[in-house]
Design a protein around this motif. Structure first.
Motif, PDB file in Angstrom:
ATOM      1  N   ALA A  19      29.055   3.101 -39.529  1.00  0.00           N
ATOM      2  CA  ALA A  19      30.575   2.610 -39.540  1.00  0.00           C
ATOM      3  C   ALA A  19      31.459   3.881 -39.599  1.00  0.00           C
ATOM      4  O   ALA A  19      32.831   3.697 -39.188  1.00  0.00           O
ATOM      5  CB  ALA A  19      31.031   1.707 -40.701  1.00  0.00           C
ATOM      6  N   ASP A  20      30.980   4.960 -39.692  1.00  0.00           N
ATOM      7  CA  ASP A  20      32.000   6.135 -40.052  1.00  0.00           C
ATOM      8  C   ASP A  20      32.457   7.076 -38.829  1.00  0.00           C
ATOM      9  O   ASP A  20      31.930   8.336 -38.826  1.00  0.00           O
ATOM     10  CB  ASP A  20      31.455   7.087 -41.164  1.00  0.00           C
ATOM     11  CG  ASP A  20      32.406   8.050 -41.701  1.00  0.00           C
ATOM     12  OD1 ASP A  20      33.561   7.957 -41.652  1.00  0.00           O
ATOM     13  OD2 ASP A  20      31.772   9.267 -42.312  1.00  0.00           O
ATOM     14  N   ASP A  21      32.459   6.333 -37.615  1.00  0.00           N
ATOM     15  CA  ASP A  21      33.022   7.115 -36.568  1.00  0.00           C
ATOM     16  C   ASP A  21      33.939   6.184 -35.801  1.00  0.00           C
ATOM     17  O   ASP A  21      33.990   4.919 -36.141  1.00  0.00           O
ATOM     18  CB  ASP A  21      31.854   7.809 -35.904  1.00  0.00           C
ATOM     19  CG  ASP A  21      30.850   6.740 -35.103  1.00  0.00           C
ATOM     20  OD1 ASP A  21      31.357   5.755 -34.851  1.00  0.00           O
ATOM     21  OD2 ASP A  21      30.042   7.393 -34.352  1.00  0.00           O
ATOM     22  N   ALA A  22      34.684   6.794 -34.809  1.00  0.00           N
ATOM     23  CA  ALA A  22      35.778   6.133 -34.139  1.00  0.00           C
ATOM     24  C   ALA A  22      34.900   4.607 -33.430  1.00  0.00           C
ATOM     25  O   ALA A  22      35.584   3.562 -33.455  1.00  0.00           O
ATOM     26  CB  ALA A  22      35.965   6.922 -32.954  1.00  0.00           C
ATOM     27  N   LEU A  23      33.773   4.752 -32.921  1.00  0.00           N
ATOM     28  CA  LEU A  23      33.042   3.526 -32.234  1.00  0.00           C
ATOM     29  C   LEU A  23      32.731   2.801 -33.262  1.00  0.00           C
ATOM     30  O   LEU A  23      32.721   1.576 -33.288  1.00  0.00           O
ATOM     31  CB  LEU A  23      32.091   4.127 -31.239  1.00  0.00           C
ATOM     32  CG  LEU A  23      32.566   4.721 -29.678  1.00  0.00           C
ATOM     33  CD1 LEU A  23      31.434   5.166 -29.181  1.00  0.00           C
ATOM     34  CD2 LEU A  23      33.504   3.898 -29.259  1.00  0.00           C
ATOM     35  N   GLY A  26      34.655   0.089 -35.502  1.00  0.00           N
ATOM     36  CA  GLY A  26      34.847  -1.057 -34.788  1.00  0.00           C
ATOM     37  C   GLY A  26      33.606  -2.076 -34.699  1.00  0.00           C
ATOM     38  O   GLY A  26      33.839  -3.429 -34.338  1.00  0.00           O
ATOM     39  N   ARG A  27      32.449  -1.700 -34.670  1.00  0.00           N
ATOM     40  CA  ARG A  27      31.476  -2.318 -34.605  1.00  0.00           C
ATOM     41  C   ARG A  27      30.823  -2.904 -35.995  1.00  0.00           C
ATOM     42  O   ARG A  27      29.805  -3.798 -35.892  1.00  0.00           O
ATOM     43  CB  ARG A  27      30.354  -1.466 -34.060  1.00  0.00           C
ATOM     44  CG  ARG A  27      30.600  -0.995 -32.369  1.00  0.00           C
ATOM     45  CD  ARG A  27      29.660  -0.199 -32.010  1.00  0.00           C
ATOM     46  NE  ARG A  27      30.100   0.194 -30.324  1.00  0.00           N
ATOM     47  CZ  ARG A  27      29.574   1.261 -29.959  1.00  0.00           C
ATOM     48  NH1 ARG A  27      28.461   2.032 -30.323  1.00  0.00           N
ATOM     49  NH2 ARG A  27      29.873   1.672 -28.657  1.00  0.00           N
ATOM     50  N   GLU A  28      30.831  -2.060 -36.975  1.00  0.00           N
ATOM     51  CA  GLU A  28      30.175  -2.248 -38.251  1.00  0.00           C
ATOM     52  C   GLU A  28      31.196  -2.948 -39.091  1.00  0.00           C
ATOM     53  O   GLU A  28      32.426  -2.781 -39.047  1.00  0.00           O
ATOM     54  CB  GLU A  28      29.587  -1.142 -38.757  1.00  0.00           C
ATOM     55  CG  GLU A  28      28.669  -0.203 -37.499  1.00  0.00           C
ATOM     56  CD  GLU A  28      27.434  -1.188 -37.147  1.00  0.00           C
ATOM     57  OE1 GLU A  28      26.988  -1.917 -37.976  1.00  0.00           O
ATOM     58  OE2 GLU A  28      27.088  -0.907 -36.066  1.00  0.00           O
ATOM     59  N   ARG A  29      30.482  -3.421 -40.096  1.00  0.00           N
ATOM     60  CA  ARG A  29      31.172  -3.871 -41.394  1.00  0.00           C
ATOM     61  C   ARG A  29      30.612  -3.450 -42.581  1.00  0.00           C
ATOM     62  O   ARG A  29      29.735  -3.921 -43.214  1.00  0.00           O
ATOM     63  CB  ARG A  29      31.311  -5.599 -41.543  1.00  0.00           C
ATOM     64  CG  ARG A  29      32.007  -6.114 -40.631  1.00  0.00           C
ATOM     65  CD  ARG A  29      32.200  -7.765 -40.722  1.00  0.00           C
ATOM     66  NE  ARG A  29      32.267  -8.151 -41.919  1.00  0.00           N
ATOM     67  CZ  ARG A  29      31.770  -9.313 -42.524  1.00  0.00           C
ATOM     68  NH1 ARG A  29      30.895 -10.219 -41.563  1.00  0.00           N
ATOM     69  NH2 ARG A  29      31.770  -9.748 -43.850  1.00  0.00           N
ATOM     70  N   GLU A  85      18.037   5.331 -31.445  1.00  0.00           N
ATOM     71  CA  GLU A  85      19.029   4.604 -31.343  1.00  0.00           C
ATOM     72  C   GLU A  85      19.921   4.723 -32.741  1.00  0.00           C
ATOM     73  O   GLU A  85      19.176   5.279 -33.677  1.00  0.00           O
ATOM     74  CB  GLU A  85      19.066   3.102 -31.385  1.00  0.00           C
ATOM     75  CG  GLU A  85      18.511   2.457 -30.022  1.00  0.00           C
ATOM     76  CD  GLU A  85      18.175   1.151 -29.857  1.00  0.00           C
ATOM     77  OE1 GLU A  85      19.042   0.509 -28.937  1.00  0.00           O
ATOM     78  OE2 GLU A  85      17.221   0.501 -30.459  1.00  0.00           O
ATOM     79  N   GLY A  86      21.195   4.419 -32.996  1.00  0.00           N
ATOM     80  CA  GLY A  86      21.736   4.333 -34.345  1.00  0.00           C
ATOM     81  C   GLY A  86      21.665   5.918 -34.844  1.00  0.00           C
ATOM     82  O   GLY A  86      21.422   5.965 -36.124  1.00  0.00           O
ATOM     83  N   VAL A  87      21.908   6.892 -34.128  1.00  0.00           N
ATOM     84  CA  VAL A  87      21.939   8.475 -34.603  1.00  0.00           C
ATOM     85  C   VAL A  87      23.293   8.438 -35.400  1.00  0.00           C
ATOM     86  O   VAL A  87      24.155   8.478 -34.785  1.00  0.00           O
ATOM     87  CB  VAL A  87      21.935   9.399 -33.542  1.00  0.00           C
ATOM     88  CG1 VAL A  87      21.819  10.750 -34.062  1.00  0.00           C
ATOM     89  CG2 VAL A  87      20.526   8.862 -32.797  1.00  0.00           C
TER      90      VAL A  87
END
Length: 149
Positions: A19-23, A26-29, A85-87
């Motif tokens: 969750a700790d970046d610009a994209l 908005g995608r994670e909670r 994925e998810g790096v």
């Protein structure tokens, strides 16, 4: 730095990294308690052979993660491939070689699993990530597409 497979008790820090970046914001909670969907997804990853979240740890602190999935296939004479994925690397540790070391570990696992290639997708907005992946030897050989529901 050490690397290890994630365990359920690592889930909160993994979601925080995602969750700790610009994209990702908005995608994670990222909240406590975590939404149940994350636990269900982690259980599904654990249940699937060849699927794991790989962690980079320094001084007992998770500082990076990626998801590595070994995919058997028929194409290319039955070649297995690895999907990354998810790096994410903790923002306080970026630029210190953590990502490169984490990728080298994931690639070593893929080779040990007898994969013929490692592939990943990256959002077109992530220019820094594109430079990083090219530096590691990845090439933009295909155009990716997604259908989001």
């Amino acid at each position: 730095m050490i690397f290890r497979k994630a365990q359920k008790e690592d889930l909160s820090i993994i979601v925080r990294l995602l969750a700790d970046d610009a994209l990702g914001s908005g995608r994670e909670r990222y909240e406590e308690p975590l939404p149940e969907e994350y636990y269900q997804a982690f259980d599904a990853i654990e249940a699937q052979t060849g699927n794991q979240i790989l962690l980079a740890i320094e001084d007992k602190t998770v500082i990076g993660c990626l998801q590595l999935t070994i995919i058997p296939g028929l194409a290319r004479k039955g070649m297995k491939r690895a999907q990354i994925e998810g790096v994410r690397i903790d923002k306080n540790f970026r630029g210190k070689g953590i990502g490169e070391a984490l990728f080298k570990e994931a690639i070593a696992i893929a080779k040990a699993e007898k994969c013929g290639l490692v592939q990943l997708t990256t959002d077109k907005q992530r220019d820094d990530a594109h430079r990083f992946y090219k530096k590691l030897g990845f090439s933009a050989s295909h155009e990716g597409m997604k259908l989001v529901f």
